[in-house]
Design an enzyme around this catalytic site. Structure first.
Site, PDB file in Angstrom:
ATOM      1  N   ASN A   1       0.839  -1.200   0.000  1.00 49.53           N
ATOM      2  CA  ASN A   1       0.000   0.000   0.000  1.00 49.53           C
ATOM      3  C   ASN A   1       0.872   1.247   0.000  1.00 49.53           C
ATOM      4  O   ASN A   1       1.964   1.258   0.557  1.00 49.53           O
ATOM      5  CB  ASN A   1      -0.985  -0.008   1.185  1.00 49.53           C
ATOM      6  CG  ASN A   1      -0.436   0.699   2.408  1.00 49.53           C
ATOM      7  OD1 ASN A   1      -0.448   1.927   2.485  1.00 49.53           O
ATOM      8  ND2 ASN A   1       0.079  -0.074   3.354  1.00 49.53           N
TER       9      ASN A   1
ATOM     10  N   LEU B   1      -0.748   8.482   4.088  1.00 45.24           N
ATOM     11  CA  LEU B   1      -1.300   9.198   5.253  1.00 45.24           C
ATOM     12  C   LEU B   1      -2.521  10.058   4.933  1.00 45.24           C
ATOM     13  O   LEU B   1      -2.692  11.136   5.493  1.00 45.24           O
ATOM     14  CB  LEU B   1      -0.216  10.058   5.931  1.00 45.24           C
ATOM     15  CG  LEU B   1       1.084   9.367   6.335  1.00 45.24           C
ATOM     16  CD1 LEU B   1       2.036  10.376   6.976  1.00 45.24           C
ATOM     17  CD2 LEU B   1       0.839   8.211   7.296  1.00 45.24           C
TER      18      LEU B   1
ATOM     19  N   ASN C   1      -3.265   7.448  16.219  1.00 41.68           N
ATOM     20  CA  ASN C   1      -1.974   7.267  15.548  1.00 41.68           C
ATOM     21  C   ASN C   1      -1.568   8.614  14.955  1.00 41.68           C
ATOM     22  O   ASN C   1      -2.318   9.203  14.192  1.00 41.68           O
ATOM     23  CB  ASN C   1      -2.147   6.187  14.464  1.00 41.68           C
ATOM     24  CG  ASN C   1      -0.864   5.853  13.720  1.00 41.68           C
ATOM     25  OD1 ASN C   1      -0.410   6.608  12.884  1.00 41.68           O
ATOM     26  ND2 ASN C   1      -0.299   4.707  14.020  1.00 41.68           N
TER      27      ASN C   1
ATOM     28  N   CYS D   1       7.712   7.946   9.277  1.00 44.03           N
ATOM     29  CA  CYS D   1       7.552   9.053   8.327  1.00 44.03           C
ATOM     30  C   CYS D   1       8.900   9.718   8.023  1.00 44.03           C
ATOM     31  O   CYS D   1       9.769   9.772   8.880  1.00 44.03           O
ATOM     32  CB  CYS D   1       6.638  10.115   8.920  1.00 44.03           C
ATOM     33  SG  CYS D   1       5.170   9.424   9.624  1.00 44.03           S
TER      34      CYS D   1
ATOM     35  N   ASN E   1       5.583  -1.721  11.653  1.00 44.29           N
ATOM     36  CA  ASN E   1       4.905  -1.106  10.519  1.00 44.29           C
ATOM     37  C   ASN E   1       5.243  -1.927   9.261  1.00 44.29           C
ATOM     38  O   ASN E   1       5.803  -3.016   9.369  1.00 44.29           O
ATOM     39  CB  ASN E   1       5.370   0.357  10.395  1.00 44.29           C
ATOM     40  CG  ASN E   1       4.263   1.239   9.873  1.00 44.29           C
ATOM     41  OD1 ASN E   1       3.619   0.909   8.864  1.00 44.29           O
ATOM     42  ND2 ASN E   1       4.027   2.352  10.529  1.00 44.29           N
ATOM     43  N   THR E   2       4.925  -1.423   8.100  1.00 47.57           N
ATOM     44  CA  THR E   2       5.110  -2.187   6.858  1.00 47.57           C
ATOM     45  C   THR E   2       6.573  -2.209   6.391  1.00 47.57           C
ATOM     46  O   THR E   2       7.354  -1.312   6.710  1.00 47.57           O
ATOM     47  CB  THR E   2       4.256  -1.583   5.736  1.00 47.57           C
ATOM     48  OG1 THR E   2       4.543  -0.191   5.661  1.00 47.57           O
ATOM     49  CG2 THR E   2       2.782  -1.776   6.002  1.00 47.57           C
TER      50      THR E   2
ATOM     51  N   GLY F   1       1.788  -7.491  12.445  1.00 48.20           N
ATOM     52  CA  GLY F   1       2.417  -7.913  11.190  1.00 48.20           C
ATOM     53  C   GLY F   1       1.888  -9.264  10.761  1.00 48.20           C
ATOM     54  O   GLY F   1       2.355 -10.294  11.230  1.00 48.20           O
ATOM     55  N   GLY F   2       0.851  -9.243   9.928  1.00 46.93           N
ATOM     56  CA  GLY F   2       0.330 -10.489   9.366  1.00 46.93           C
ATOM     57  C   GLY F   2      -0.527 -11.317  10.302  1.00 46.93           C
ATOM     58  O   GLY F   2      -0.860 -12.470   9.995  1.00 46.93           O
TER      59      GLY F   2
HETATM   60  C1  LIG Z   1      -3.954   0.154   3.940  1.00 47.16           C
HETATM   61  C2  LIG Z   1      -3.004   0.327   5.086  1.00 47.16           C
HETATM   62  C3  LIG Z   1      -2.919   1.569   5.725  1.00 47.16           C
HETATM   63  C4  LIG Z   1      -2.052   1.748   6.806  1.00 47.16           C
HETATM   64  N1  LIG Z   1      -2.004   2.958   7.437  1.00 47.16           N
HETATM   65  C5  LIG Z   1      -1.218   3.114   8.547  1.00 47.16           C
HETATM   66  C6  LIG Z   1      -1.236   4.330   9.273  1.00 47.16           C
HETATM   67  O1  LIG Z   1      -2.002   5.252   8.949  1.00 47.16           O
HETATM   68  N2  LIG Z   1      -0.416   4.449  10.363  1.00 47.16           N
HETATM   69  C7  LIG Z   1       0.416   3.410  10.757  1.00 47.16           C
HETATM   70  O2  LIG Z   1       1.144   3.546  11.752  1.00 47.16           O
HETATM   71  N3  LIG Z   1       0.423   2.231  10.095  1.00 47.16           N
HETATM   72  C8  LIG Z   1      -0.369   2.068   9.002  1.00 47.16           C
HETATM   73  N4  LIG Z   1      -0.381   0.866   8.342  1.00 47.16           N
HETATM   74  C9  LIG Z   1       0.457  -0.238   8.845  1.00 47.16           C
HETATM   75  C10 LIG Z   1      -0.368  -1.180   9.715  1.00 47.16           C
HETATM   76  O3  LIG Z   1      -0.905  -0.517  10.831  1.00 47.16           O
HETATM   77  C11 LIG Z   1       0.496  -2.379  10.187  1.00 47.16           C
HETATM   78  O4  LIG Z   1       1.581  -1.886  10.943  1.00 47.16           O
HETATM   79  C12 LIG Z   1       1.052  -3.181   9.028  1.00 47.16           C
HETATM   80  O5  LIG Z   1       0.116  -3.255   7.978  1.00 47.16           O
HETATM   81  C13 LIG Z   1       1.433  -4.603   9.446  1.00 47.16           C
HETATM   82  O6  LIG Z   1       0.328  -5.277  10.003  1.00 47.16           O
HETATM   83  P1  LIG Z   1      -0.648  -6.240   9.132  1.00 47.16           P
HETATM   84  O7  LIG Z   1       0.252  -7.156   8.338  1.00 47.16           O
HETATM   85  O8  LIG Z   1      -1.488  -6.951  10.123  1.00 47.16           O
HETATM   86  O9  LIG Z   1      -1.443  -5.344   8.238  1.00 47.16           O
HETATM   87  C14 LIG Z   1      -1.243   0.666   7.253  1.00 47.16           C
HETATM   88  C15 LIG Z   1      -1.355  -0.579   6.610  1.00 47.16           C
HETATM   89  C16 LIG Z   1      -2.215  -0.761   5.548  1.00 47.16           C
HETATM   90  C17 LIG Z   1      -2.306  -2.109   4.900  1.00 47.16           C
END
Ligand SMILES: Cc1cc2nc3c(=O)[nH]c(=O)nc-3n(C[C@H](O)[C@H](O)[C@H](O)COP(=O)(O)O)c2cc1C
Length: 307
Positions: free
Chosen positions: A73, A77, A103, A134, A196-197, A247-248
């Site tokens: 993705n 923000l 957040n 960021c 985070n990602t 994470g996942g």
């Molecule tokens: C569509 C999308 C939007 C996200 N937006 C934010 C965000 O605004 N702030 C943040 O800290 N992390 C954001 N993340 C990261 C997630 O909160 C999370 O840390 C990351 O996706 C890993 O977890 P997951 O695999 O369960 O999704 C976003 C992830 C996705 C997929």
């Protein structure tokens, strides 16, 4: 059975969650969007999407790309800004039983401090989750979360601007996450959220161009789970403050792995796009596991893999 978790033991008021299950920021809007699909009041906490000082439109489309067992993705923000959040969302949250963490994201240390101070004392806001993934415009675009000194500076600035509990959310895009976690913990954060990602990209072979409008994006979903789990395991050996694993995670088994690695709470993100009841499945599954195994208190499972 006791599923309650103290997420901020070093905070004067603390932050009690009735269970360790919450959503990951950015995958659950402001909480309201999911209220017709599940009973959101059952969750341990809700984390809203990233909030900045000014509203943001986000990155150019396309912003999402499915990958094997994951999602890229580049939302960028997109959000309504802190003033609209205080006016339109917080009053509703104030009537909820479930605590809401906001957040926050900024481009300078001062941005984070101003957000923290603006949200201090707002009814309906129970804590902050500080997104340090960021880019820091003052430091030439290096992300705050990749430099221990910058990560600590943001943490200190936020803590001195608010009386709310502060969870700092770390990026996995670093060589040594333990170094960053220690810096943030020593700066006084009440808890950490990992992770985070992971940065990645995809190329459209027909147009021969990057698929995402922003070229790169953040990879999430089950594809990153083992990476996130190992980071939680490593950091849990180094810090004393609670860790929120992310994470996942999509099933109770996943959540239990993170718990045993040392996470006091867990977040469910991307998997909800496939299973909208993912959060409830995780919560109910943890309860079933504890009942089957005769575990009285969830704290008995936190960090079990280290013992
Ligand atoms: C569509 C999308 C939007 C996200 N937006 C934010 C965000 O605004 N702030 C943040 O800290 N992390 C954001 N993340 C990261 C997630 O909160 C999370 O840390 C990351 O996706 C890993 O977890 P997951 O695999 O369960 O999704 C976003 C992830 C996705 C997929």
């Amino acid at each position: 059975m006791n599923l309650a978790v103290q997420l901020a033991p070093t905070h004067p008021r603390g932050l009690w969650l009735k269970n360790p299950v919450m959503n990951a920021s950015g995958t659950f809007g402001y909480g309201t969007e999911y209220s017709s699909l599940l009973d959101i009041q059952r969750l341990g906490a809700i984390v809203c999407k990233a909030t900045t000082l000014e509203p943001r439109e986000g990155n150019p489309q396309p912003r999402l790309r499915e990958t094997p067992c994951g999602l890229l993705n580049s939302i960028g923000l997109q959000n309504i800004g802190v003033e609209a959040l205080i006016e339109q969302k917080a009053p509703l949250w104030a009537s909820w039983k479930v605590p809401v963490l906001v957040n926050v994201a900024g481009e300078t240390v001062e941005d984070y401090a101003r957000l923290a101070s603006r949200l201090d004392g707002v009814p309906g806001v129970s804590g902050l989750e500080v997104n340090i993934s960021c880019p820091n415009v003052e430091a030439g675009g290096i992300t705050f979360g990749t430099d221990p000194r910058m990560a600590a500076a943001v943490t200190k600035a936020v803590l001195s601007s608010t009386s709310l509990p502060v969870v700092v959310k770390l990026t996995p895009n670093v060589t040594d996450i333990v170094e960053i976690a220690l810096a943030v913990s020593e700066a006084g954060a009440h808890a950490l959220c990992l992770v985070n990602t992971l940065r990645g990209m995809s190329i459209d072979i027909t147009s021969r161009k990057p698929f995402l409008g922003n070229v790169w994006g953040g990879l999430s979903g089950p594809a990153i789970r083992p990476v996130a789990l190992y980071m939680v395991y490593q950091v849990a050996r180094a810090v004393k403050i609670p860790i929120v694993g992310c994470g996942g995670i999509g099933t109770a088994e996943d959540a239990l792995e993170f718990t045993m690695a040392g996470a006091s709470a867990v977040q469910v993100g991307t998997v909800q796009f496939v299973n909208t009841r993912g959060l409830v499945d995780v919560l109910e599954g943890i309860g079933r596991f504890m009942q089957e195994k005769g575990v009285e208190d969830i704290s008995g499972l936190v960090g079990a893999a280290h013992r």
